[in-house]
Design a protein around this motif. Structure first.
Motif, PDB file in Angstrom:
ATOM      1  N   GLY A   1       0.809  -1.206   0.000  1.00 48.07           N
ATOM      2  CA  GLY A   1       0.000   0.000   0.000  1.00 48.07           C
ATOM      3  C   GLY A   1       0.845   1.260   0.000  1.00 48.07           C
ATOM      4  O   GLY A   1       1.925   1.286   0.577  1.00 48.07           O
ATOM      5  N   ARG A   2       0.350   2.275  -0.677  1.00 54.69           N
ATOM      6  CA  ARG A   2       1.011   3.578  -0.714  1.00 54.69           C
ATOM      7  C   ARG A   2      -0.041   4.662  -0.553  1.00 54.69           C
ATOM      8  O   ARG A   2      -1.156   4.524  -1.024  1.00 54.69           O
ATOM      9  N   TYR A   3       0.375   5.737   0.078  1.00 51.36           N
ATOM     10  CA  TYR A   3      -0.463   6.925   0.118  1.00 51.36           C
ATOM     11  C   TYR A   3      -0.135   7.768  -1.107  1.00 51.36           C
ATOM     12  O   TYR A   3       1.003   7.769  -1.566  1.00 51.36           O
ATOM     13  N   PRO A   4      -1.112   8.483  -1.650  1.00 55.30           N
ATOM     14  CA  PRO A   4      -0.844   9.310  -2.832  1.00 55.30           C
ATOM     15  C   PRO A   4       0.177  10.409  -2.520  1.00 55.30           C
ATOM     16  O   PRO A   4       0.143  11.016  -1.454  1.00 55.30           O
ATOM     17  N   LEU A   5       1.102  10.646  -3.448  1.00 55.97           N
ATOM     18  CA  LEU A   5       2.066  11.731  -3.322  1.00 55.97           C
ATOM     19  C   LEU A   5       1.417  13.021  -3.803  1.00 55.97           C
ATOM     20  O   LEU A   5       0.745  13.041  -4.827  1.00 55.97           O
ATOM     21  N   GLU A   6       1.635  14.075  -3.053  1.00 57.07           N
ATOM     22  CA  GLU A   6       1.082  15.386  -3.387  1.00 57.07           C
ATOM     23  C   GLU A   6       2.162  16.440  -3.237  1.00 57.07           C
ATOM     24  O   GLU A   6       3.063  16.307  -2.410  1.00 57.07           O
ATOM     25  N   SER A   7       2.044  17.502  -4.005  1.00 56.82           N
ATOM     26  CA  SER A   7       2.972  18.620  -3.852  1.00 56.82           C
ATOM     27  C   SER A   7       2.541  19.458  -2.653  1.00 56.82           C
ATOM     28  O   SER A   7       1.387  19.398  -2.216  1.00 56.82           O
ATOM     29  N   LEU A   8       3.454  20.252  -2.120  1.00 58.23           N
ATOM     30  CA  LEU A   8       3.137  21.094  -0.961  1.00 58.23           C
ATOM     31  C   LEU A   8       2.012  22.071  -1.268  1.00 58.23           C
ATOM     32  O   LEU A   8       1.208  22.390  -0.415  1.00 58.23           O
ATOM     33  N   GLY A   9       1.951  22.549  -2.498  1.00 60.24           N
ATOM     34  CA  GLY A   9       0.942  23.533  -2.878  1.00 60.24           C
ATOM     35  C   GLY A   9      -0.322  22.928  -3.445  1.00 60.24           C
ATOM     36  O   GLY A   9      -1.215  23.643  -3.880  1.00 60.24           O
ATOM     37  N   GLY A  10      -0.437  21.591  -3.421  1.00 57.55           N
ATOM     38  CA  GLY A  10      -1.615  20.928  -3.974  1.00 57.55           C
ATOM     39  C   GLY A  10      -2.859  21.177  -3.136  1.00 57.55           C
ATOM     40  O   GLY A  10      -2.802  21.666  -2.007  1.00 57.55           O
ATOM     41  N   TRP A  11      -3.992  20.838  -3.698  1.00 56.47           N
ATOM     42  CA  TRP A  11      -5.266  20.969  -3.000  1.00 56.47           C
ATOM     43  C   TRP A  11      -6.255  20.021  -3.634  1.00 56.47           C
ATOM     44  O   TRP A  11      -6.472  20.047  -4.847  1.00 56.47           O
ATOM     45  N   CYS A  12      -6.871  19.137  -2.827  1.00 56.81           N
ATOM     46  CA  CYS A  12      -7.740  18.098  -3.381  1.00 56.81           C
ATOM     47  C   CYS A  12      -9.219  18.319  -3.104  1.00 56.81           C
ATOM     48  O   CYS A  12     -10.045  17.627  -3.654  1.00 56.81           O
ATOM     49  N   GLY A  13      -9.573  19.219  -2.231  1.00 55.52           N
ATOM     50  CA  GLY A  13     -10.974  19.427  -1.884  1.00 55.52           C
ATOM     51  C   GLY A  13     -11.355  18.810  -0.549  1.00 55.52           C
ATOM     52  O   GLY A  13     -12.422  19.080  -0.020  1.00 55.52           O
ATOM     53  N   ASP A  14     -10.502  17.973   0.034  1.00 52.47           N
ATOM     54  CA  ASP A  14     -10.758  17.373   1.344  1.00 52.47           C
ATOM     55  C   ASP A  14      -9.975  18.088   2.444  1.00 52.47           C
ATOM     56  O   ASP A  14      -9.800  17.556   3.538  1.00 52.47           O
ATOM     57  N   TYR A  15      -9.514  19.282   2.181  1.00 50.36           N
ATOM     58  CA  TYR A  15      -8.670  20.036   3.115  1.00 50.36           C
ATOM     59  C   TYR A  15      -9.345  20.213   4.473  1.00 50.36           C
ATOM     60  O   TYR A  15     -10.523  20.520   4.558  1.00 50.36           O
ATOM     61  N   GLN A  16      -8.547  19.989   5.517  1.00 49.02           N
ATOM     62  CA  GLN A  16      -8.947  20.330   6.889  1.00 49.02           C
ATOM     63  C   GLN A  16      -7.719  20.911   7.567  1.00 49.02           C
ATOM     64  O   GLN A  16      -6.631  20.324   7.510  1.00 49.02           O
ATOM     65  N   ALA A  17      -7.888  22.070   8.179  1.00 45.01           N
ATOM     66  CA  ALA A  17      -6.765  22.735   8.839  1.00 45.01           C
ATOM     67  C   ALA A  17      -6.231  21.873   9.980  1.00 45.01           C
ATOM     68  O   ALA A  17      -6.982  21.115  10.605  1.00 45.01           O
ATOM     69  N   ARG A  18      -4.928  21.974  10.211  1.00 49.32           N
ATOM     70  CA  ARG A  18      -4.337  21.260  11.356  1.00 49.32           C
ATOM     71  C   ARG A  18      -4.840  21.872  12.649  1.00 49.32           C
ATOM     72  O   ARG A  18      -4.993  23.082  12.755  1.00 49.32           O
ATOM     73  N   PRO A  19      -5.078  21.044  13.651  1.00 51.31           N
ATOM     74  CA  PRO A  19      -5.510  21.587  14.953  1.00 51.31           C
ATOM     75  C   PRO A  19      -4.407  22.452  15.536  1.00 51.31           C
ATOM     76  O   PRO A  19      -3.217  22.151  15.381  1.00 51.31           O
ATOM     77  N   VAL A  20      -4.793  23.500  16.202  1.00 53.18           N
ATOM     78  CA  VAL A  20      -3.835  24.405  16.831  1.00 53.18           C
ATOM     79  C   VAL A  20      -3.495  23.844  18.215  1.00 53.18           C
ATOM     80  O   VAL A  20      -4.391  23.561  19.011  1.00 53.18           O
ATOM     81  N   ARG A  21      -2.218  23.672  18.458  1.00 50.62           N
ATOM     82  CA  ARG A  21      -1.771  23.174  19.775  1.00 50.62           C
ATOM     83  C   ARG A  21      -1.644  24.353  20.719  1.00 50.62           C
ATOM     84  O   ARG A  21      -1.028  25.354  20.392  1.00 50.62           O
ATOM     85  N   LYS A  22      -2.205  24.207  21.891  1.00 48.99           N
ATOM     86  CA  LYS A  22      -2.091  25.247  22.908  1.00 48.99           C
ATOM     87  C   LYS A  22      -0.783  25.098  23.648  1.00 48.99           C
ATOM     88  O   LYS A  22      -0.364  23.982  23.969  1.00 48.99           O
ATOM     89  N   ALA A  23      -0.140  26.206  23.920  1.00 49.00           N
ATOM     90  CA  ALA A  23       1.127  26.188  24.644  1.00 49.00           C
ATOM     91  C   ALA A  23       0.867  25.775  26.094  1.00 49.00           C
ATOM     92  O   ALA A  23      -0.100  26.202  26.723  1.00 49.00           O
ATOM     93  N   VAL A  24       1.722  24.919  26.603  1.00 51.42           N
ATOM     94  CA  VAL A  24       1.635  24.468  27.985  1.00 51.42           C
ATOM     95  C   VAL A  24       2.761  25.145  28.765  1.00 51.42           C
ATOM     96  O   VAL A  24       3.930  25.031  28.371  1.00 51.42           O
ATOM     97  N   PRO A  25       2.440  25.856  29.846  1.00 54.65           N
ATOM     98  CA  PRO A  25       3.490  26.516  30.611  1.00 54.65           C
ATOM     99  C   PRO A  25       4.551  25.491  31.070  1.00 54.65           C
ATOM    100  O   PRO A  25       4.219  24.383  31.474  1.00 54.65           O
ATOM    101  N   GLY A  26       5.803  25.860  30.923  1.00 57.30           N
ATOM    102  CA  GLY A  26       6.895  24.997  31.348  1.00 57.30           C
ATOM    103  C   GLY A  26       7.481  24.165  30.233  1.00 57.30           C
ATOM    104  O   GLY A  26       8.439  23.430  30.441  1.00 57.30           O
ATOM    105  N   GLU A  27       6.927  24.213  29.028  1.00 60.28           N
ATOM    106  CA  GLU A  27       7.477  23.441  27.908  1.00 60.28           C
ATOM    107  C   GLU A  27       8.551  24.228  27.203  1.00 60.28           C
ATOM    108  O   GLU A  27       8.537  25.364  27.048  1.00 60.28           O
TER     109      GLU A  27
END
Length: 71
Positions: A45-71
């Motif tokens: 099995g392989r996942y499809p290769l895509e360019s960094l600037g590609g766009w397929c229509g299934d885009y979902q933004a990455r979740p934003v990680r909250k900063a944890v004090p002390g990290e």
């Protein structure tokens, strides 16, 4: 601050494989590939290769990680 452009490079399903060139889209299950070396009798099995600037229509933004004090 501007919002990230909707492209593969900022999508939650994208995994970069070659820095700054392309990566794999993990939105769906891998597809079978028959590009096995000569003499090898199996498929894998392989996942499809895509360019960094590609766009397929299934885009979902990455979740934003909250900063944890002390990290």
């Amino acid at each position: 601050m501007t919002a990230p452009r909707e492209s593969c490079s900022s999508c939650r399903f994208f995994r970069e494989t070659q820095r700054g060139i392309h990566g794999e889209c993990h939105r769906h299950a891998p597809v079978l590939s028959s590009e096995a070396p000569l003499g090898v009798q199996y498929q894998y099995g392989r996942y499809p290769l895509e360019s960094l600037g590609g766009w397929c229509g299934d885009y979902q933004a990455r979740p934003v990680r909250k900063a944890v004090p002390g990290e």
